[in-house]
Design a protein around this motif. Structure first.
Motif, PDB file in Angstrom:
ATOM      1  N   GLY A 183       0.831  -1.126   0.018  1.00  0.00           N
ATOM      2  CA  GLY A 183      -0.062   0.067  -0.037  1.00  0.00           C
ATOM      3  C   GLY A 183       0.893   1.249   0.003  1.00  0.00           C
ATOM      4  O   GLY A 183       0.482   2.289  -0.608  1.00  0.00           O
ATOM      5  N   ASN A 184       1.962   1.355   0.649  1.00  0.00           N
ATOM      6  CA  ASN A 184       2.823   2.531   0.845  1.00  0.00           C
ATOM      7  C   ASN A 184       3.225   2.668  -0.512  1.00  0.00           C
ATOM      8  O   ASN A 184       3.240   3.914  -1.091  1.00  0.00           O
ATOM      9  CB  ASN A 184       3.913   2.342   1.636  1.00  0.00           C
ATOM     10  N   LEU A 185       3.792   1.714  -1.078  1.00  0.00           N
ATOM     11  CA  LEU A 185       4.492   2.049  -2.622  1.00  0.00           C
ATOM     12  C   LEU A 185       3.273   2.357  -3.579  1.00  0.00           C
ATOM     13  O   LEU A 185       3.682   3.029  -4.363  1.00  0.00           O
ATOM     14  CB  LEU A 185       5.405   0.892  -3.060  1.00  0.00           C
ATOM     15  N   THR A 186       2.150   1.670  -3.526  1.00  0.00           N
ATOM     16  CA  THR A 186       1.261   2.025  -4.544  1.00  0.00           C
ATOM     17  C   THR A 186       0.541   3.470  -4.280  1.00  0.00           C
ATOM     18  O   THR A 186       0.274   4.201  -5.291  1.00  0.00           O
ATOM     19  CB  THR A 186      -0.123   1.111  -4.468  1.00  0.00           C
ATOM     20  N   TRP A 187       0.398   3.900  -2.840  1.00  0.00           N
ATOM     21  CA  TRP A 187      -0.096   5.145  -2.623  1.00  0.00           C
ATOM     22  C   TRP A 187       0.891   6.342  -3.116  1.00  0.00           C
ATOM     23  O   TRP A 187       0.476   7.579  -3.540  1.00  0.00           O
ATOM     24  CB  TRP A 187      -0.530   5.270  -1.335  1.00  0.00           C
ATOM     25  N   ALA A 188       2.056   6.057  -2.881  1.00  0.00           N
ATOM     26  CA  ALA A 188       3.177   6.771  -3.524  1.00  0.00           C
ATOM     27  C   ALA A 188       3.203   7.057  -4.846  1.00  0.00           C
ATOM     28  O   ALA A 188       3.422   8.212  -5.265  1.00  0.00           O
ATOM     29  CB  ALA A 188       4.427   6.265  -2.767  1.00  0.00           C
ATOM     30  N   ALA A 189       2.982   5.937  -5.605  1.00  0.00           N
ATOM     31  CA  ALA A 189       3.001   6.232  -7.054  1.00  0.00           C
ATOM     32  C   ALA A 189       1.682   6.968  -7.473  1.00  0.00           C
ATOM     33  O   ALA A 189       2.107   7.657  -8.238  1.00  0.00           O
ATOM     34  CB  ALA A 189       2.988   4.647  -7.608  1.00  0.00           C
ATOM     35  N   LEU A 190       0.615   6.706  -6.699  1.00  0.00           N
ATOM     36  CA  LEU A 190      -0.499   7.521  -7.094  1.00  0.00           C
ATOM     37  C   LEU A 190      -0.290   9.043  -6.819  1.00  0.00           C
ATOM     38  O   LEU A 190      -0.884   9.692  -7.541  1.00  0.00           O
ATOM     39  CB  LEU A 190      -1.820   7.059  -6.433  1.00  0.00           C
ATOM     40  N   ASN A 191       0.155   9.300  -5.917  1.00  0.00           N
ATOM     41  CA  ASN A 191       0.660  10.680  -5.403  1.00  0.00           C
ATOM     42  C   ASN A 191       1.462  11.183  -6.558  1.00  0.00           C
ATOM     43  O   ASN A 191       1.236  12.237  -7.224  1.00  0.00           O
ATOM     44  CB  ASN A 191       1.490  10.788  -4.146  1.00  0.00           C
ATOM     45  N   ALA A 192       2.574  10.580  -6.934  1.00  0.00           N
ATOM     46  CA  ALA A 192       3.058  10.973  -8.176  1.00  0.00           C
ATOM     47  C   ALA A 192       2.570  11.100  -9.495  1.00  0.00           C
ATOM     48  O   ALA A 192       2.777  12.410 -10.118  1.00  0.00           O
ATOM     49  CB  ALA A 192       4.305  10.121  -8.105  1.00  0.00           C
ATOM     50  N   ILE A 193       1.595  10.282  -9.664  1.00  0.00           N
ATOM     51  CA  ILE A 193       0.783  10.217 -10.938  1.00  0.00           C
ATOM     52  C   ILE A 193      -0.050  11.425 -11.135  1.00  0.00           C
ATOM     53  O   ILE A 193      -0.076  12.265 -12.160  1.00  0.00           O
ATOM     54  CB  ILE A 193      -0.035   8.921 -10.894  1.00  0.00           C
ATOM     55  N   LEU A 216      12.850   4.758  -7.118  1.00  0.00           N
ATOM     56  CA  LEU A 216      12.082   3.507  -7.278  1.00  0.00           C
ATOM     57  C   LEU A 216      10.606   4.193  -6.994  1.00  0.00           C
ATOM     58  O   LEU A 216       9.596   3.879  -7.831  1.00  0.00           O
ATOM     59  CB  LEU A 216      12.215   2.636  -5.992  1.00  0.00           C
ATOM     60  N   GLY A 217      10.406   4.932  -5.972  1.00  0.00           N
ATOM     61  CA  GLY A 217       8.873   5.113  -5.456  1.00  0.00           C
ATOM     62  C   GLY A 217       8.360   6.190  -6.366  1.00  0.00           C
ATOM     63  O   GLY A 217       6.965   6.324  -6.566  1.00  0.00           O
ATOM     64  N   MET A 218       9.024   7.226  -6.639  1.00  0.00           N
ATOM     65  CA  MET A 218       8.635   8.460  -7.382  1.00  0.00           C
ATOM     66  C   MET A 218       8.906   8.414  -8.770  1.00  0.00           C
ATOM     67  O   MET A 218       8.420   9.319  -9.501  1.00  0.00           O
ATOM     68  CB  MET A 218       8.907   9.701  -6.817  1.00  0.00           C
ATOM     69  N   GLY A 219       9.787   7.291  -9.398  1.00  0.00           N
ATOM     70  CA  GLY A 219      10.082   7.488 -10.723  1.00  0.00           C
ATOM     71  C   GLY A 219       9.630   6.265 -11.345  1.00  0.00           C
ATOM     72  O   GLY A 219       8.534   6.194 -12.338  1.00  0.00           O
ATOM     73  N   ALA A 220      10.224   5.089 -11.206  1.00  0.00           N
ATOM     74  CA  ALA A 220       9.919   3.750 -11.926  1.00  0.00           C
ATOM     75  C   ALA A 220       8.634   3.321 -11.617  1.00  0.00           C
ATOM     76  O   ALA A 220       7.781   2.771 -12.497  1.00  0.00           O
ATOM     77  CB  ALA A 220      10.934   2.941 -11.480  1.00  0.00           C
ATOM     78  N   LEU A 221       8.076   3.186 -10.354  1.00  0.00           N
ATOM     79  CA  LEU A 221       6.712   2.384 -10.055  1.00  0.00           C
ATOM     80  C   LEU A 221       5.664   3.584 -10.798  1.00  0.00           C
ATOM     81  O   LEU A 221       4.775   2.782 -11.320  1.00  0.00           O
ATOM     82  CB  LEU A 221       6.550   2.346  -8.744  1.00  0.00           C
ATOM     83  N   PRO A 222       5.749   4.649 -10.672  1.00  0.00           N
ATOM     84  CA  PRO A 222       4.504   5.412 -11.294  1.00  0.00           C
ATOM     85  C   PRO A 222       4.558   5.256 -12.831  1.00  0.00           C
ATOM     86  O   PRO A 222       3.531   5.205 -13.243  1.00  0.00           O
ATOM     87  CB  PRO A 222       4.738   6.597 -10.852  1.00  0.00           C
ATOM     88  N   ILE A 223       5.593   5.334 -13.523  1.00  0.00           N
ATOM     89  CA  ILE A 223       5.795   5.063 -14.713  1.00  0.00           C
ATOM     90  C   ILE A 223       5.190   3.723 -15.087  1.00  0.00           C
ATOM     91  O   ILE A 223       4.431   3.453 -16.113  1.00  0.00           O
ATOM     92  CB  ILE A 223       7.241   5.309 -15.420  1.00  0.00           C
ATOM     93  N   ILE A 224       5.480   2.618 -14.574  1.00  0.00           N
ATOM     94  CA  ILE A 224       5.053   1.309 -14.863  1.00  0.00           C
ATOM     95  C   ILE A 224       3.625   1.134 -14.557  1.00  0.00           C
ATOM     96  O   ILE A 224       2.746   0.439 -15.415  1.00  0.00           O
ATOM     97  CB  ILE A 224       5.911   0.351 -13.739  1.00  0.00           C
ATOM     98  N   ILE A 225       2.999   1.513 -13.584  1.00  0.00           N
ATOM     99  CA  ILE A 225       1.530   1.404 -13.017  1.00  0.00           C
ATOM    100  C   ILE A 225       0.804   1.975 -14.292  1.00  0.00           C
ATOM    101  O   ILE A 225      -0.232   1.786 -14.760  1.00  0.00           O
ATOM    102  CB  ILE A 225       1.274   1.943 -11.880  1.00  0.00           C
ATOM    103  N   LYS A 226       1.344   3.254 -14.898  1.00  0.00           N
ATOM    104  CA  LYS A 226       0.760   3.967 -16.036  1.00  0.00           C
ATOM    105  C   LYS A 226       1.099   3.274 -17.310  1.00  0.00           C
ATOM    106  O   LYS A 226       0.349   3.975 -18.238  1.00  0.00           O
ATOM    107  CB  LYS A 226       1.061   5.361 -15.928  1.00  0.00           C
TER     108      LYS A 226
END
Length: 509
Positions: A183-193, A216-226
């Motif tokens: 959840g931490n990493l998912t919500w952080a990615a959503l914050n960035a998106i 990782l949390g504000m760069g790679a993961l948000p890009i991957i989820i999108k």
């Protein structure tokens, strides 16, 4: 039960955008989301064959590469916990991460084989990651002192399960493992998106190492989820980075002020096509006016922010359009995050009043691995994370950083805690007192200096301190200069007044 965590991301991307380019690496090689998902499946199969499952920790030592992301997603899809290791650490520091996390498996780039050969006694399995789909593994070994601590469930279905442990230096001298949940990493990615307005057509150049939570949390993961594209670089070279920005039409770049300064100071800066770059994110410290000017002259502006490993990592963001209006600030809280300022009594203080920065939100970590007391101390009674940093909110709710309670030094985006260095210098013969402070540096923002008192007749210089620390600390932690003083300033209780030392030595550079 359906997996709502990171373990489902590759399967979902394979279903939605199988032929979309996920990664660009090694001078133009590409992997689609389908191919990256297949790599993650191979990693998962390798781990399961080695009796690794839910709750087990899997360490990864390596630079930015498809293998890093395959190891991450392969680990979490079987319910295990990913532990990325800073490649700049010295062997004793790497061993601490293995031991403290209780890592059962180590996956590493082949280039790190020699470095890990003497520090894997606590790891049951060692897997050397190859290029693309090639993986090799050593024969299984009995782990020394590593409890299994496995869960009986299958794959994790809840967002509150641990996904990763990222190590952050602690004031006691030993790095602590911050447990970040799915959840931490998912919500952080959503914050960035949301706050960076990330879209599926974005191309992000990853010049910062993925083992850092910001990358990782504000760069790679948000890009991957999108479903965007990542251009992976193992090391930062400003000339090469500029060439990649132009060649791939890079739209998103993350870094620290030093990164951006080196880019705009490069001879190729003026001639490079940067017209696609619309998302420049910067953290670690304030961007100097000279650098802001250089980018604004090219029609570019920054999103500046504040955060830490424990917040996965974003806490606040200063939008580009407010860069000049609120210069020197770190912005307002991310969409799903809250920030407040507390006084010494723990109560909220009025705007403009300096106090401790406290953070709340679904991106805030679960606690420190194996350290219940440190976890308890990190949170207020009503569940807010105590950052240890001092700051204030202005009348518009914009956050300004004033000072650090923890004496942390930020050098080129790397967090350095003096206690870790001081403990080692104290072992030197003749040292009677030591204080490590951060001194302003034009290139790195800050660099550590060691201020010592020594016994009569003893002489200790910078070279001797460096030699003593060589191989025991990462190089960026080694003091840039050593100064001998007659006496260290102290409070009535005997604590060293580091603020006095910073004032004394800052003007000397």
């Amino acid at each position: 039960m359906h997996d709502h965590g990171l373990g489902s991301w590759m399967a979902t991307r394979r279903l939605k955008t199988p032929e979309k380019t996920a990664l660009v690496f090694d001078d133009g090689q590409e992997l689609t989301y389908r191919e990256l998902a297949e790599m993650a499946d191979i990693v998962a199969a390798n781990l399961v064959r080695r009796d690794t499952g839910p709750g087990d920790r899997v360490a990864y030592l390596g630079e930015n590469s498809p293998d890093f992301l395959a190891a991450l997603f392969g680990t979490v899809q079987i319910g295990a916990v990913f532990v990325p290791v800073n490649t700049r650490l010295a062997p004793p520091e790497i061993q601490h991460v293995f031991t403290d996390s209780g890592a059962r498996v180590l996956i590493h780039d082949a280039e790190f084989s020699a470095r890990v050969s003497d520090v894997v006694s606590s790891v049951a399995h060692v897997i050397a990651a190859g290029s693309a789909h090639e993986w090799e593994a050593s024969a299984p070994r009995e782990a020394v002192g590593v409890p299994r601590q496995r869960n009986s469930e299958d794959a994790p279905a809840a967002l509150d399960r641990p996904a990763a442990i990222l190590y952050t230096s602690g004031t006691t001298g030993k790095p602590k493992g911050a447990v970040l949940t799915h959840g931490n990493l998912t919500w952080a990615a959503l914050n960035a998106i949301i706050d960076y307005d990330i879209v599926s057509t974005d191309v992000a150049l990853m010049i910062s190492p993925l083992f850092h939570v910001a990358s990782l949390g504000m760069g790679a993961l948000p890009i991957i989820i999108k479903g965007g594209t990542l251009v992976l670089e193992k090391r930062f070279d400003p000339g090469r980075a500029l060439a990649l920005i132009e060649h791939h039409g890079v739209s998103m770049l993350s870094g620290v002020p030093t990164t951006y300064q080196l880019l705009c100071d490069h001879p190729d800066w003026a001639a490079t096509d940067v017209s696609n770059m619309r998302k420049l994110t910067c953290g670690g410290s304030a961007v100097p006016s000279r650098v802001l000017n250089a980018y604004e002259e090219r029609g570019l502006s920054f999103s500046q922010g504040y955060g830490m490993t424990e917040t996965a990592p974003g806490a606040t963001l200063l939008a580009p359009e407010r860069t000049r209006e609120k210069q020197g600030s770190v912005g307002v809280p991310h969409f799903f995050t809250d920030v407040r300022i507390a006084g010494e009594d723990g109560r909220a203080v009025p705007s403009g009043t300096v106090g401790e920065i406290e953070i709340s939100g679904p991106n805030v970590f679960a606690g420190y691995h194996g350290r219940p007391q440190a976890t308890t101390e990190a949170f207020t009674a009503d569940g807010w994370f105590r950052s240890g940093d001092l700051g204030y909110l202005d009348g518009d709710g914009v956050l300004y950083i004033s000072d650090r309670l923890k004496d942390m030094i930020i050098s080129g985006g790397e967090n350095i805690y003096p206690a870790e260095i001081e403990n080692l210098i104290n072992d030197m013969d003749g040292v009677t007192g030591v204080a490590v402070i951060g001194v302003p540096d034009e290139r790195w923002g800050e660099v550590p200096w060691a201020v010592l008192t020594v016994r009569d007749g003893i002489t200790i210089d910078t070279d001797q301190v460096r030699a003593h620390l060589d191989g025991r600390l990462a190089r960026y932690k080694v003091p840039a200069k050593t100064v001998i003083v007659d006496e260290l300033p102290r409070t009535a209780s005997g604590k060293i007044r580091k603020a006095d030392l910073r004032v004394r030595f800052a003007p000397s550079i």
